[in-house]
Design a protein around this motif. Structure first.
Motif: not given
Length: 159
Positions: A30-39, A42-44
């Motif tokens: 988020n600090e790098e302006n990248i919004k992701v979900t927990q899912a 987990s996959r990553d």
């Protein structure tokens, strides 16, 4: 943002910071302006061979298993499972038609996902339930569970 770029950033963050859990990783993204979900995280984590390791002070942090850092070759799910079990496996106990695999804290979910990914080709495993450091591996009967036990024992360092 495409997956490859996001995963490259995840690798960099894991290597630069002591990240202890998925929420911390999401905050750094988020600090790098990248919004992701927990899912997605987990996959990553699974795809990048990220495991939790204990540092010299006894604290758990995410670390990337060597081959994924070096980018030497793409591994099959079974190779990733074997490597994860050999790196993080602590103990294995057969109880009737089940096996209880204990791994280092924080690695149960990753190993559980890898077990699930190989069970379509390895039919002696019908499913698993994974917690933080314990995976319950289910087989249809005692004989199948014995084969599963022998399979995993080959890769356990501590057993």
């Amino acid at each position: 943002m495409n997956k490859a770029k996001r995963q490259a950033i995840v690798k960099r963050i894991i290597m630069e910071y002591d990240i202890s859990n998925q929420n911390e990783l999401i905050e750094k993204l988020n600090e790098e302006n990248i919004k992701v979900t927990q899912a997605t995280i987990s996959r990553d984590i699974r795809e990048l061979n990220i495991v939790k390791r204990t540092d010299s002070h006894g604290n758990l942090h995410y670390r990337i298993l060597n081959d994924s850092v070096l980018g030497l070759k793409k591994r099959t799910d079974e190779e990733r499972l074997i490597h994860s079990v050999s790196e993080t496996g602590v103990s294995l106990t057969q109880v009737e038609f089940t096996n209880i695999l204990t791994v280092l804290p924080g690695n149960g979910q990753v190993v559980g996902v890898l077990i699930d990914s190989v069970r379509t080709s390895y039919t002696k495993i019908i499913g698993c339930i994974a917690g933080d450091d314990t995976i319950l591996i289910l087989s249809k009967d005692k004989n199948d569970a014995k084969e599963v036990n022998q399979y995993f024992k080959k890769y356990l360092f501590f057993n």
